[in-house]
Scaffold this active site. Structure first.
Site, PDB file in Angstrom:
ATOM      1  N   SER A 289       0.828  -1.208   0.000  1.00 51.67           N
ATOM      2  CA  SER A 289       0.000   0.000   0.000  1.00 51.67           C
ATOM      3  C   SER A 289       0.858   1.251   0.000  1.00 51.67           C
ATOM      4  O   SER A 289       1.963   1.253   0.552  1.00 51.67           O
ATOM      5  CB  SER A 289      -0.924   0.027   1.224  1.00 51.67           C
ATOM      6  OG  SER A 289      -0.277   0.592   2.347  1.00 51.67           O
ATOM      7  N   ASP A 290       0.373   2.307  -0.631  1.00 51.72           N
ATOM      8  CA  ASP A 290       1.045   3.586  -0.460  1.00 51.72           C
ATOM      9  C   ASP A 290       0.812   4.043   0.979  1.00 51.72           C
ATOM     10  O   ASP A 290      -0.120   3.596   1.652  1.00 51.72           O
ATOM     11  CB  ASP A 290       0.527   4.630  -1.456  1.00 51.72           C
ATOM     12  CG  ASP A 290       1.578   5.696  -1.761  1.00 51.72           C
ATOM     13  OD1 ASP A 290       2.515   5.859  -0.954  1.00 51.72           O
ATOM     14  OD2 ASP A 290       1.459   6.360  -2.801  1.00 51.72           O
ATOM     15  N   TYR A 291       1.672   4.931   1.449  1.00 52.65           N
ATOM     16  CA  TYR A 291       1.639   5.316   2.856  1.00 52.65           C
ATOM     17  C   TYR A 291       0.283   5.930   3.230  1.00 52.65           C
ATOM     18  O   TYR A 291      -0.114   6.947   2.674  1.00 52.65           O
ATOM     19  CB  TYR A 291       2.769   6.293   3.166  1.00 52.65           C
ATOM     20  CG  TYR A 291       4.133   5.647   3.240  1.00 52.65           C
ATOM     21  CD1 TYR A 291       4.466   4.556   2.431  1.00 52.65           C
ATOM     22  CD2 TYR A 291       5.095   6.109   4.123  1.00 52.65           C
ATOM     23  CE1 TYR A 291       5.705   3.956   2.495  1.00 52.65           C
ATOM     24  CE2 TYR A 291       6.356   5.519   4.191  1.00 52.65           C
ATOM     25  CZ  TYR A 291       6.649   4.436   3.378  1.00 52.65           C
ATOM     26  OH  TYR A 291       7.879   3.843   3.454  1.00 52.65           O
ATOM     27  N   GLY A 293      -2.481   4.838   2.479  1.00 51.17           N
ATOM     28  CA  GLY A 293      -3.467   4.653   1.419  1.00 51.17           C
ATOM     29  C   GLY A 293      -4.706   3.920   1.895  1.00 51.17           C
ATOM     30  O   GLY A 293      -5.827   4.234   1.473  1.00 51.17           O
TER      31      GLY A 293
END
Length: 768
Positions: A289-291, A293
């Site tokens: 996951s993006d931070y 996200g």
């Protein structure tokens, strides 16, 4: 007899124990190691593998983490922390599962002491995939020295809106070029795909493809805003580079984007992450996951009511691991216990993460050798490579009356002026902008000319703001010089204010960030009073060379019309000042080419060369303030500088375009060849570009599309034959039924110096 029986029992116990610890057996098949380890794990340990922590934080929990983040500090401290954290995981957690150590490696490891390479937009401008592959290998070598196992790079996004601050992190506006540069970076970092199918080799680092998908076309240019894009355009333009990352470079991880498409955030998009990525493309890695996200699903996008609902949504969509903490996936334990999530879903995600760990050899990998850092990191060869990439990335946009190259023997004095003249600028995802860490343009020029030319310097103004108090000094300096180099541009975000060697910065500039992640603009003209400074200098009548050191395409309409020589340098890395000086004085012949179309103004956005026919209007009667018209009333829709454009200090002649067969069909191919001659008097490099276009299809398609390029070096008078191969897939389209097909018809094969400078053309027919 009793002694013999005891020995047999002991031997049987050893055999049973060894067999029971298949996951520790390096020779066992990875699938068996994963199955064995997964069967031993508690639910809490499984969820721990789906979570992230810092290296330091991971040593405060008996549960092993899936990944740990390298801190934003110097490379020696990172290596020391890596040793401690990985020893802790192996020796102090129940099953001894080591974490994947994450590092930011966009243009060098984000760590003080590592080599700083030119920013990604500059890397793309080299049009030299082999050079970028070599760079990737060097970055992996340095990063792995401090324990990094996985890089959160590269970006496979397209540059489509100059207002957007993260353009600098991207390679190009064209999917084919992005694919070539991005896959080269990945192969350099990870290794040959034929090998990485089985595992990651020594001194190599896993890569992460981001941001999936269409992240770089936010509405109004604002970071994280929705992408307004249809499925056909998404499949045709924005997905192909990611597909190549998966299928041609065998990338190990993928990061979803923050944005949403048609109301569905990427972190909740099962169609993207399951149907396309895993089912259609066969992706075998894991989704990171993006931070925050996943957290955004309930705090930002509001499609989940709380963290528990977000966890369920993310898991169902196909997110395997949450970064940077377990705020959301920490809820999975309770969701399983209450029956809202099946543990089999957890097992599938963890199995993917463990598979990557075994392939990367983390259970057997030696800990970082801190004593080896000095001979492995920031070596003379690595620094020289950074400078070479900078030199090949710099683009000569204008050179009226051959003002460049400057002659060190005919100049008595040279003014060097501007807010970026004596300030390094590396771009986003850098540890510093402390000028002690690299060579400024001023210093690079001084080193080159020595005592032969008197250098007069004045800053003139800041990068932003309205203060003109430095104008007078700058104009005075210029009046007392034979010529002037004006260095303008932007500055981008740096992380944690880490200075050179990882200490508190002593000479960080005070200029606010104007580019990079989260720094979007409404006006793409030069920032602050920079243009006004340039205009005052122009009025002196002295020969002016403009050097742009920045992270986004800017509207330089006035500059193009009035300034005789213009150089686009982007963010050129730690030896950028030396590279720019070598270009200015002709020690290196410029060979960079634009990978983005430069718009006339903010109002022209978006501009890109691979547009459909209707994109440039219907009336074709462009107006001006003096003579209003249509498409637009007061302007033309033309770009200021086209994709693929760039000048040289020599000239190149194209001839003898050949297409081996005028007709090809399914499963076939067509070979294209063209002769290129250096018709000037200097050695130089030319980027030979092949486009395909003007084909009638059942849906509208770009007027032309890049499908081949080659960067060649030629001595004066030398001729080389460049060859390209065209396959049916190069002219395939997503038809009305959203099927990828190649329809019969003719297509133009175009050899060009840029998207607007066609040199030779032939017609090729595809017939089923």
């Amino acid at each position: 007899m009793q002694k013999k029986t005891a020995l047999l029992i002991a031997f049987a116990f050893v055999i049973k124990t060894a067999a029971a610890q298949v996951y520790k057996n390096q020779k066992a098949p990875i699938a068996e190691r994963v199955k064995d380890l997964l069967g031993r794990m508690t639910l809490e340990e499984k969820v721990g593998q789906m979570s992230m922590n810092s290296l330091k934080g991971s040593m405060q929990n008996p549960i092993a983490y899936g990944v740990c983040e390298s801190p934003f500090t110097n490379i020696r401290d990172i290596a020391s922390l890596s040793v401690s954290a990985k020893k802790y995981a192996r020796e102090k957690t129940r099953l001894g599962i080591p974490p994947i150590q994450i590092g930011e490696c966009l243009h060098g490891q984000l760590a003080a002491g590592a080599t700083i390479f030119p920013q990604a937009i500059a890397q793309g401008s080299t049009w030299n995939p082999a050079l970028i592959q070599k760079m990737g290998s060097v970055i992996a070598y340095e990063a792995s020295s401090s324990g990094v196992d996985q890089a959160l790079s590269p970006l496979f996004d397209l540059i489509r809106d100059p207002r957007y601050g993260r353009n600098e992190e991207c390679y190009a506006e064209d999917p084919y070029l992005v694919s070539r540069m991005g896959t080269s970076f990945v192969i350099g970092m990870q290794g040959d795909p034929a090998q990485t199918i089985n595992g990651i080799g020594k001194d190599k680092v896993m890569c992460t493809a981001k941001h999936f998908a269409a992240y770089s076309i936010p509405v109004a240019g604002i970071n994280l805003a929705p992408a307004s894009v249809g499925e056909r355009e998404l499949r045709s333009m924005f997905l192909p580079p990611f597909k190549d990352a998966v299928q041609k470079a065998n990338i190990y991880a993928l990061m979803p984007a923050y944005n949403e498409i048609d109301g569905v955030p990427a972190h909740a998009n099962k169609w993207l992450l399951q149907t396309i990525l895993r089912q259609d493309w066969g992706f075998k890695g894991y989704v990171f996951s993006d931070y925050e996200g996943l957290k955004h699903l309930y705090t930002f996008h509001h499609i989940a009511k709380d963290a528990g609902a977000a966890a369920l949504t993310g898991l169902n969509a196909g997110i395997d691991l949450e970064a940077p903490s377990s705020d959301v996936y920490g809820k999975l334990i309770e969701l399983v216990k209450t029956g809202k999530v099946k543990e089999q879903q957890i097992d599938s995600a963890v199995a993917r993460i463990l598979t990557v760990k075994f392939k990367a050899g983390l259970f057997e990998k030696a800990l970082p050798d801190t004593s080896a850092l000095k001979r492995r990191v920031h070596t003379p060869d690595h620094i020289a490579l950074s400078q070479q990439i900078a030199e090949e990335s710099i683009i000569l946009l204008k050179n009226e009356k051959q003002l460049l190259p400057l002659n060190v023997n005919s100049l008595k004095s040279l003014a060097v002026v501007g807010p970026n003249a004596n300030q390094v600028q590396y771009g986003d995802y850098s540890s510093t902008r402390d000028s002690r860490s690299g060579t400024t343009v001023l210093e690079g020029i001084k080193q080159l000319v020595g005592s032969k030319v008197r250098i007069n310097y004045a800053k003139g103004c800041a990068l932003s703001g309205s203060d003109k108090s430095g104008f007078a000094q700058a104009v005075d300096v210029v009046k007392n010089s034979d010529a002037v180099v004006v260095v303008l541009g932007t500055t981008s975000v740096v992380f944690s204010g880490v200075g050179w060697n990882g200490h508190a910065p002593e000479s960080e500039p005070e200029d606010p960030f104007t580019c990079g992640e989260g720094y979007d603009v409404t006006d793409i003209n030069p920032d602050g009073v920079q243009r006004e400074l340039l205009q005052e200098i122009y009025k002196t009548g002295k020969p002016v060379v403009l050097v742009l050191v920045h992270g986004r395409p800017q509207s330089i309409t006035w500059e193009k019309e009035n300034i005789p020589a213009i150089i686009e340098a982007w963010y050129p890395g730690e030896r950028g000042g030396n590279a720019i000086a070598n270009i200015l004085f002709g020690k290196v012949n410029p060979s960079g080419r634009l990978t983005v179309s430069i718009p006339q103004s903010t109002g022209h956005i978006p501009v890109f060369y691979n547009h459909v026919a209707s994109n440039k209007g219907f009336y074709h009667n462009p107006g001006s303030p003096e003579k209003p018209g249509q498409d637009y009333v007061f302007s033309s829709p033309d770009v200021l500088f086209p994709f693929g454009y760039g000048l040289s200090y020599t000239s190149f002649k194209y001839s003898n375009l050949q297409v081996a067969a005028q007709l090809f069909g399914k499963g076939g191919e067509a070979i294209v060849s063209v002769d290129v001659t250096n018709s000037g008097n200097r050695e130089g490099k030319e980027v030979v570009q092949m486009y395909l276009g003007n084909k009638v299809n059942s849906v509208t398609t770009p007027v032309m599309a890049l499908k081949g390029f080659d960067k060649i070096s030629l001595k004066p008078g030398e001729t080389k034959t460049v060859k390209f191969m065209i396959k049916p897939e190069d002219i395939a389209i997503w038809n009305n039924d959203m099927k990828l097909v190649t329809e019969p018809g003719t297509v133009d094969v175009v050899i060009a110096r840029s998207a607007e400078d066609v040199v030779l053309k032939k017609t090729l027919e595809y017939k089923e």
